[in-house]
Every structure is written in C-alpha cells, then in structure tokens.
Design an enzyme around this catalytic site. Structure first.
Site, PDB file in Angstrom:
ATOM      1  N   ASP A  65       0.829  -1.199   0.000  1.00  0.00           N
ATOM      2  CA  ASP A  65       0.000   0.000   0.000  1.00  0.00           C
ATOM      3  C   ASP A  65       0.866   1.253   0.000  1.00  0.00           C
ATOM      4  O   ASP A  65       1.925   1.271   0.624  1.00  0.00           O
ATOM      5  CB  ASP A  65      -0.881  -0.022   1.263  1.00  0.00           C
ATOM      6  CG  ASP A  65      -2.148   0.775   1.076  1.00  0.00           C
ATOM      7  OD1 ASP A  65      -2.335   1.344  -0.028  1.00  0.00           O
ATOM      8  OD2 ASP A  65      -2.942   0.840   2.022  1.00  0.00           O
ATOM      9  N   GLY A  66       0.379   2.279  -0.670  1.00  0.00           N
ATOM     10  CA  GLY A  66       1.050   3.583  -0.605  1.00  0.00           C
ATOM     11  C   GLY A  66       1.693   4.038  -1.897  1.00  0.00           C
ATOM     12  O   GLY A  66       2.388   5.058  -1.912  1.00  0.00           O
ATOM     13  N   ILE A  74      -7.173  -4.871   7.552  1.00  0.00           N
ATOM     14  CA  ILE A  74      -6.865  -6.110   6.824  1.00  0.00           C
ATOM     15  C   ILE A  74      -7.463  -6.087   5.410  1.00  0.00           C
ATOM     16  O   ILE A  74      -7.012  -6.807   4.514  1.00  0.00           O
ATOM     17  CB  ILE A  74      -7.262  -7.352   7.651  1.00  0.00           C
ATOM     18  CG1 ILE A  74      -6.782  -8.632   6.982  1.00  0.00           C
ATOM     19  CG2 ILE A  74      -8.741  -7.413   7.932  1.00  0.00           C
ATOM     20  CD1 ILE A  74      -6.667  -9.798   7.925  1.00  0.00           C
ATOM     21  N   ASN A  96     -10.583  -2.875  -5.642  1.00  0.00           N
ATOM     22  CA  ASN A  96      -9.771  -2.015  -6.511  1.00  0.00           C
ATOM     23  C   ASN A  96     -10.400  -1.803  -7.901  1.00  0.00           C
ATOM     24  O   ASN A  96     -10.045  -0.862  -8.613  1.00  0.00           O
ATOM     25  CB  ASN A  96      -8.351  -2.570  -6.695  1.00  0.00           C
ATOM     26  CG  ASN A  96      -7.462  -2.404  -5.476  1.00  0.00           C
ATOM     27  OD1 ASN A  96      -6.514  -3.167  -5.277  1.00  0.00           O
ATOM     28  ND2 ASN A  96      -7.743  -1.403  -4.642  1.00  0.00           N
ATOM     29  N   TRP A  97     -11.355  -2.669  -8.286  1.00  0.00           N
ATOM     30  CA  TRP A  97     -12.049  -2.469  -9.575  1.00  0.00           C
ATOM     31  C   TRP A  97     -12.797  -1.141  -9.589  1.00  0.00           C
ATOM     32  O   TRP A  97     -13.141  -0.624 -10.647  1.00  0.00           O
ATOM     33  CB  TRP A  97     -13.039  -3.605  -9.853  1.00  0.00           C
ATOM     34  CG  TRP A  97     -12.404  -4.917 -10.201  1.00  0.00           C
ATOM     35  CD1 TRP A  97     -12.420  -6.061  -9.461  1.00  0.00           C
ATOM     36  CD2 TRP A  97     -11.658  -5.237 -11.390  1.00  0.00           C
ATOM     37  NE1 TRP A  97     -11.729  -7.059 -10.100  1.00  0.00           N
ATOM     38  CE2 TRP A  97     -11.254  -6.593 -11.292  1.00  0.00           C
ATOM     39  CE3 TRP A  97     -11.285  -4.504 -12.537  1.00  0.00           C
ATOM     40  CZ2 TRP A  97     -10.506  -7.224 -12.285  1.00  0.00           C
ATOM     41  CZ3 TRP A  97     -10.536  -5.148 -13.519  1.00  0.00           C
ATOM     42  CH2 TRP A  97     -10.157  -6.487 -13.386  1.00  0.00           C
ATOM     43  N   ARG A 108     -11.679   1.710  -8.784  1.00  0.00           N
ATOM     44  CA  ARG A 108     -10.809   2.868  -9.073  1.00  0.00           C
ATOM     45  C   ARG A 108     -11.083   3.389 -10.487  1.00  0.00           C
ATOM     46  O   ARG A 108     -11.676   2.685 -11.299  1.00  0.00           O
ATOM     47  CB  ARG A 108      -9.343   2.436  -8.954  1.00  0.00           C
ATOM     48  CG  ARG A 108      -8.976   2.129  -7.539  1.00  0.00           C
ATOM     49  CD  ARG A 108      -7.507   1.874  -7.385  1.00  0.00           C
ATOM     50  NE  ARG A 108      -7.219   1.718  -5.968  1.00  0.00           N
ATOM     51  CZ  ARG A 108      -6.040   1.928  -5.420  1.00  0.00           C
ATOM     52  NH1 ARG A 108      -5.022   2.283  -6.157  1.00  0.00           N
ATOM     53  NH2 ARG A 108      -5.876   1.775  -4.131  1.00  0.00           N
ATOM     54  N   ARG A 155      -0.134   9.092 -10.236  1.00  0.00           N
ATOM     55  CA  ARG A 155      -0.215   7.849  -9.456  1.00  0.00           C
ATOM     56  C   ARG A 155       0.477   6.670 -10.135  1.00  0.00           C
ATOM     57  O   ARG A 155       1.094   5.839  -9.487  1.00  0.00           O
ATOM     58  CB  ARG A 155      -1.687   7.485  -9.191  1.00  0.00           C
ATOM     59  CG  ARG A 155      -2.397   8.416  -8.231  1.00  0.00           C
ATOM     60  CD  ARG A 155      -3.863   8.017  -8.073  1.00  0.00           C
ATOM     61  NE  ARG A 155      -3.997   6.666  -7.558  1.00  0.00           N
ATOM     62  CZ  ARG A 155      -3.899   6.342  -6.266  1.00  0.00           C
ATOM     63  NH1 ARG A 155      -3.681   7.285  -5.370  1.00  0.00           N
ATOM     64  NH2 ARG A 155      -4.019   5.099  -5.891  1.00  0.00           N
ATOM     65  N   ARG A 201       0.297   7.600  -2.868  1.00  0.00           N
ATOM     66  CA  ARG A 201       0.796   8.687  -2.018  1.00  0.00           C
ATOM     67  C   ARG A 201       2.279   8.950  -2.278  1.00  0.00           C
ATOM     68  O   ARG A 201       2.735  10.084  -2.283  1.00  0.00           O
ATOM     69  CB  ARG A 201       0.574   8.351  -0.539  1.00  0.00           C
ATOM     70  CG  ARG A 201      -0.808   8.756  -0.061  1.00  0.00           C
ATOM     71  CD  ARG A 201      -1.159   8.081   1.225  1.00  0.00           C
ATOM     72  NE  ARG A 201      -1.452   6.663   1.007  1.00  0.00           N
ATOM     73  CZ  ARG A 201      -1.486   5.758   1.974  1.00  0.00           C
ATOM     74  NH1 ARG A 201      -1.206   6.098   3.214  1.00  0.00           N
ATOM     75  NH2 ARG A 201      -1.782   4.511   1.690  1.00  0.00           N
ATOM     76  N   TRP A 202       3.017   7.879  -2.526  1.00  0.00           N
ATOM     77  CA  TRP A 202       4.454   8.035  -2.811  1.00  0.00           C
ATOM     78  C   TRP A 202       4.636   8.919  -4.049  1.00  0.00           C
ATOM     79  O   TRP A 202       5.457   9.831  -4.053  1.00  0.00           O
ATOM     80  CB  TRP A 202       5.080   6.648  -3.032  1.00  0.00           C
ATOM     81  CG  TRP A 202       6.558   6.667  -3.259  1.00  0.00           C
ATOM     82  CD1 TRP A 202       7.533   6.606  -2.300  1.00  0.00           C
ATOM     83  CD2 TRP A 202       7.224   6.763  -4.524  1.00  0.00           C
ATOM     84  NE1 TRP A 202       8.774   6.653  -2.904  1.00  0.00           N
ATOM     85  CE2 TRP A 202       8.609   6.751  -4.271  1.00  0.00           C
ATOM     86  CE3 TRP A 202       6.789   6.853  -5.852  1.00  0.00           C
ATOM     87  CZ2 TRP A 202       9.564   6.811  -5.274  1.00  0.00           C
ATOM     88  CZ3 TRP A 202       7.743   6.931  -6.861  1.00  0.00           C
ATOM     89  CH2 TRP A 202       9.103   6.907  -6.565  1.00  0.00           C
TER      90      TRP A 202
HETATM   91  C1  FPP Z   1      -1.664   0.171  -3.357  1.00  0.00           C
HETATM   92  O1  FPP Z   1      -1.206   1.494  -3.453  1.00  0.00           O
HETATM   93  C2  FPP Z   1      -1.223  -0.623  -4.443  1.00  0.00           C
HETATM   94  C3  FPP Z   1      -2.021  -1.225  -5.372  1.00  0.00           C
HETATM   95  C4  FPP Z   1      -3.496  -1.119  -5.432  1.00  0.00           C
HETATM   96  C5  FPP Z   1      -1.468  -2.018  -6.438  1.00  0.00           C
HETATM   97  C6  FPP Z   1      -0.294  -2.887  -6.088  1.00  0.00           C
HETATM   98  C7  FPP Z   1       0.463  -2.958  -7.304  1.00  0.00           C
HETATM   99  C8  FPP Z   1       1.793  -2.824  -7.402  1.00  0.00           C
HETATM  100  C9  FPP Z   1       2.719  -2.771  -6.254  1.00  0.00           C
HETATM  101  C10 FPP Z   1       2.374  -2.699  -8.736  1.00  0.00           C
HETATM  102  C11 FPP Z   1       2.294  -3.932  -9.515  1.00  0.00           C
HETATM  103  C12 FPP Z   1       2.779  -5.075  -8.734  1.00  0.00           C
HETATM  104  C13 FPP Z   1       3.482  -6.071  -9.219  1.00  0.00           C
HETATM  105  C14 FPP Z   1       3.886  -7.131  -8.303  1.00  0.00           C
HETATM  106  C15 FPP Z   1       3.868  -6.146 -10.637  1.00  0.00           C
HETATM  107  P1  FPP Z   1      -2.316   2.605  -3.578  1.00  0.00           P
HETATM  108  O2  FPP Z   1      -2.503   2.894  -5.022  1.00  0.00           O
HETATM  109  O3  FPP Z   1      -3.542   2.174  -2.857  1.00  0.00           O
HETATM  110  O4  FPP Z   1      -1.630   3.796  -2.859  1.00  0.00           O
HETATM  111  P2  FPP Z   1      -2.371   4.937  -2.030  1.00  0.00           P
HETATM  112  O5  FPP Z   1      -3.056   4.265  -0.884  1.00  0.00           O
HETATM  113  O6  FPP Z   1      -1.238   5.799  -1.601  1.00  0.00           O
HETATM  114  O7  FPP Z   1      -3.314   5.619  -2.967  1.00  0.00           O
END
Ligand code: FPP
Length: 231
Positions: free
Chosen positions: A2-3, A177, A50-51, A53, A15, A6-7
């Site tokens: 996660d993150g 979770i 996540n769908w 988004r 994003r 924000r990163w």
């Molecule tokens: C959460 O960060 C991350 C995701 C919903 C996607 C995870 C995907 C990756 C790490 C990239 C692809 C992975 C692989 C293994 C190829 P967020 O978007 O929810 O961040 P935020 O909470 O800061 O908005």
C-alpha cells in the site's frame, strides 16, 4: 503493498509512477524473501474493491502486471520460484490472463518459494465460493454435511495447499486487513509499517522478520510452566 499513490503524490508525479516504482519494489522483495528461505509469499496486488478505481488506473495496473509477468517469468524459473494466483481470474483482461497462465505453467515444476499473487482477490468472496463448492458436493451426494469441519474447509480454499499465514505486513501506515486472507490469518502476526510501498526495502523486511521471530505465539494456549519460567 500500500502507498504507491501517495508516494507518487509526494514526488509531484501521477499515481501510475508510484505503481511502476511499486512493481520494482515487488521484484526486490520477492528476490529477498526467496533468498531468505521464506516458503510462501502472498502479495496483494489487486483487490475486488480495486475495480472501483478510475478506469485508466485499473487499466494501467492490469497492463503493468501483464508486462511484469511476461518479463519476470524467466527470473522466477532461475530463482526456482513457483508462481500461482488466487482471485477471480475471470474478471482479468485477456492479456493478463494469458501472461498469468504462462507464468503458472512455466514455473509449475519449481520447488523453491511459492509466490502467490492475489489478483482481483477478496477474502469474503473466496469464503463464499468455498461454501458454495462444498454445498454442490453435498447436493451431488459426494459429501456428507457432517464431514465439513475446519480442516476440510481449508482444503477447499484457493490458497490450498499453502499453510495458514504466519505474518502479514501492511505498508503505508494503514491498520486494516481490507478483505485479505481472513480465514488463513486467524492466528497471524501483524506488522504495520509506515513506509510507503515503493520505499519498502530488504533491510526493513529483515528487521520485521527478526521482530516476528521474537514474538511469543501461543495460538490461544498458555505456555508450559517451565517455558514461562525461562522467559
Ligand atoms: C496500493 O497502493 C497498491 C495497489 C493497489 C497495487 C499494487 C500494485 C503494485 C505494487 C504494482 C504492480 C505489482 C506487481 C507485483 C507487478 P495505492 O494505489 O492504494 O496507494 P495509495 O493508498 O497511496 O493511494
């Protein structure tokens, strides 16, 4: 993981930049976990929620995952890592399904770490699907309801034969979770890190595993008296 969003925001970037960096971090962490001798590693790459988004972000993530799997399959084989997927694969785009099936097929004989990607995964959905599969077995006369217990239920979950989860790490300071491995994490240890996923490192993973190793896991029981005295 996660993150990512924000990163990217902190760097003043879109994003998707965070997701691309997040994928690189995933590679580093998969390699580190395999080198450390971890037997099972499950990565929550995309949840059923996540769908919801924006379409562009979903489509970028799907393309990124497909490209990643195509590119990394040979490295997985080199590292003897066996790749599998849990989740509702029917919802994934055709390209990603092909790439995922190819990676699963190409690594099926690998005997090192099991790497499980949770893609379009939701734990409640998994549990409901398991109940449905058992109900059909009963309906077809292949199962007596009295045979259904925790251990039989576990063997019908999508993670089977992976064991229950020892440790769940969530990055980015969120302490939830979020519908991840609810059944399998009944006795898991949790570690919540403030690090945003793209900045997560092998050093932090090692520190977390050291912390985990020092924890007293009693699984609801009391330690035998002699062990209590020596602690
Ligand atoms: C959460 O960060 C991350 C995701 C919903 C996607 C995870 C995907 C990756 C790490 C990239 C692809 C992975 C692989 C293994 C190829 P967020 O978007 O929810 O961040 P935020 O909470 O800061 O908005």
């Amino acid at each position: 993981m996660d993150g990512n969003g924000r990163w990217a925001q902190h760097q003043g970037r879109p994003r998707h930049f965070g997701h691309i960096k997040g994928a690189r971090t995933a590679k580093k962490i998969i390699t580190a976990a395999s080198d450390m001798g971890i037997e099972n590693l499950t990565m929550y790459a995309f949840s059923t929620e996540n769908w919801l988004r924006p379409v562009q972000e979903v489509s970028l993530l799907m393309r990124l995952l497909a490209k990643y799997l195509q590119r990394e399959t040979k490295n997985l084989i080199k590292k003897n890592i066996r790749f599998t997927i849990i989740g509702d694969l029917d919802r994934l785009p055709h390209d990603l399904k092909i790439a995922a099936n190819q990676a699963i097929w190409a690594t099926q004989a690998c005997s090192g770490m099991n790497l499980i990607f949770a893609l379009s995964y939701g734990s409640r959905q998994e549990i409901a699907e398991t109940a449905k599969a058992l109900a059909y077995k009963v309906k077809n006369g292949d199962l007596d309801p009295d045979q259904i217990d925790e251990s039989l239920f576990s063997t019908h979950l999508s993670t089977y034969p992976a064991p229950d989860v020892d440790l769940i790490i969530r990055t980015s300071g969120e302490k939830r979770i979020s519908n991840f491995l609810l059944w399998q994490s009944s006795y898991s240890e949790f570690y919540f890190s403030d690090t945003l996923w793209p900045d997560f490192s092998k050093q932090e993973l090692t520190a977390i595993i050291n912390d985990f190793s020092a924890r007293d896991r009693r699984f609801g029981k009391v330690k035998p008296h002699h062990e209590q005295l020596t602690r």
